[in-house]
Design an enzyme around this catalytic site. Structure first.
Site, PDB file in Angstrom:
ATOM      1  N   GLU A  22       0.810  -1.113   0.079  1.00  0.00           N
ATOM      2  CA  GLU A  22      -0.069   0.227  -0.009  1.00  0.00           C
ATOM      3  C   GLU A  22       0.862   1.095   0.019  1.00  0.00           C
ATOM      4  OE1 GLU A  22      -3.176   2.104   3.451  1.00  0.00           O
ATOM      5  OE2 GLU A  22      -1.857   0.374   3.856  1.00  0.00           O
ATOM      6  N   HIS A  23       0.667   2.248  -0.872  1.00  0.00           N
ATOM      7  CA  HIS A  23       1.242   3.626  -0.715  1.00  0.00           C
ATOM      8  C   HIS A  23       0.630   4.338   0.242  1.00  0.00           C
ATOM      9  CE1 HIS A  23       2.761   7.365  -2.203  1.00  0.00           C
ATOM     10  NE2 HIS A  23       1.819   7.725  -1.921  1.00  0.00           N
ATOM     11  N   MET A  24       1.583   4.896   1.109  1.00  0.00           N
ATOM     12  CA  MET A  24       1.118   5.916   2.119  1.00  0.00           C
ATOM     13  C   MET A  24       1.706   7.328   1.987  1.00  0.00           C
ATOM     14  SD  MET A  24       1.092   3.274   5.470  1.00  0.00           S
ATOM     15  CE  MET A  24      -0.236   4.011   6.307  1.00  0.00           C
ATOM     16  N   ASP A  34      13.401  -3.294  14.100  1.00  0.00           N
ATOM     17  CA  ASP A  34      14.533  -2.532  13.546  1.00  0.00           C
ATOM     18  C   ASP A  34      14.186  -1.123  13.570  1.00  0.00           C
ATOM     19  OD1 ASP A  34      16.962  -1.550  12.407  1.00  0.00           O
ATOM     20  OD2 ASP A  34      16.380  -2.259  10.429  1.00  0.00           O
TER      21      ASP A  34
END
EC number: 2.7.1.172
Length: 309
Positions: free
Chosen positions: A89-91, A217
């Site tokens: 998904e692009h955010m 991380d």
């Protein structure tokens, strides 16, 4: 790439946008499709598929907790010309600023999620005829993860263990020390590690550790925010000690006092916290030594010297 995405995602139109980005390990680019905008990470290395499959499993596990926002992973694909890609998904994200306290609280919720599952299962065990219906997430009683995850590009040994101290010494520090020995044969580092191994159990005396799902991380470069709140990404997840998460967070900055206050409001510091934090930072300094060279040797050795005193 457009053709690959069209075929694999079942889209009729795919077009690259102006949005691109990259980190130390992989490069990324956004694409507009008729099913919405996606973000595609690309890595040309032969072992990239394993790395991306670990990231996809990590994102999926964090998503299921419904605690802190992560990009929804879609698919791992073989890249044209070698390597792999991870489609997610692009955010629209920006630098973490106004939502630091919210991130601290949500990270604590992530770390407490498995503990709460365990408490719920115990309560349900004494209840007759409880209603089912929704998919149940099992309580995880051991330390590890179902798949290999990579911190940077180096794989982490996630084989399940009953004992956290054994897991951390054998499956986090020892593989890093093996790489140091193979690359440089650093005698001082190896001698310090031999001495430190004998001291590690003392740092965990009278401490109950319930496995917590970790991002794995969580440095400042892997957190951001959007209009609704904080976002974390690029995880290298496993079930471990919640304190481990705070080690790299404190090494490179990027987290304000409001983040820590909110976190410790839900998970207070246990006795011996500061020394264990050094032990957990040791992994990240060794991992940086093995990724980027001996500039991180001094920090690695200093921590071991401090802990064997």
């Amino acid at each position: 790439m457009e053709e690959l995405l069209r075929r694999e995602l079942g889209c009729s139109s795919v077009r690259a946008t102006g949005h691109s980005g990259g980190g130390c390990i992989s490069q990324g680019r956004s694409y507009d499709t008729d099913q919405g905008r996606v973000f595609v990470k690309v890595n040309p290395k032969a072992e990239a598929r394993r790395m991306f499959e670990g990231e996809m499993a990590s994102l999926t596990a964090i998503l299921k907790t419904n605690t802190v926002k992560v990009p929804k992973p879609i698919k791992v694909l073989d890249a044209p010309g070698g390597g792999s890609v991870l489609v997610m998904e692009h955010m629209d994200m920006r630098h973490l600023s106004s939502h630091a306290a919210k991130l601290g609280a949500q990270l604590a919720d992530l770390h407490l999620d498995n503990k709460k599952l365990g408490e719920m299962r115990l309560k349900e065990a004494g209840t007759v005829g409880r209603g089912g219906g929704q998919e149940e997430r099992p309580f995880v009683a051991r330390f590890g993860f179902d798949v290999v995850t990579c911190c940077g590009y180096l794989p982490q040994v996630n084989d399940w263990q009953e004992d956290w101290v054994v897991f951390y010494a054998r499956q986090r520090i020892q593989p890093q020390m093996d790489m140091v020995e193979k690359e440089s044969g650093d005698r001082e580092a190896l001698q310090l590690w031999s001495a430190l191994q004998l001291k590690i159990p003392d740092l965990f005396r009278d401490l109950e550790i319930i496995p917590a799902l970790l991002h794995g991380d969580l440095w400042g470069g892997n957190v951001a925010e959007d209009s609704s709140g904080p976002v974390i990404f690029d995880p290298a997840s496993f079930y471990g000690h919640s304190e481990y998460e705070l080690a790299i967070a404190g090494m490179f900055g990027g987290f304000s006092s409001s983040f820590y206050s909110a976190y410790h409001g839900k998970i207070p510091k246990a006795p011996g916290f500061e020394k264990r934090l050094q032990l957990y930072q040791l992994f990240h300094y060794l991992n940086h030594w093995n990724h980027f060279g001996s500039g991180y040797r001094g920090s690695s050795l200093n921590i071991m010297r401090n802990l064997v005193k």
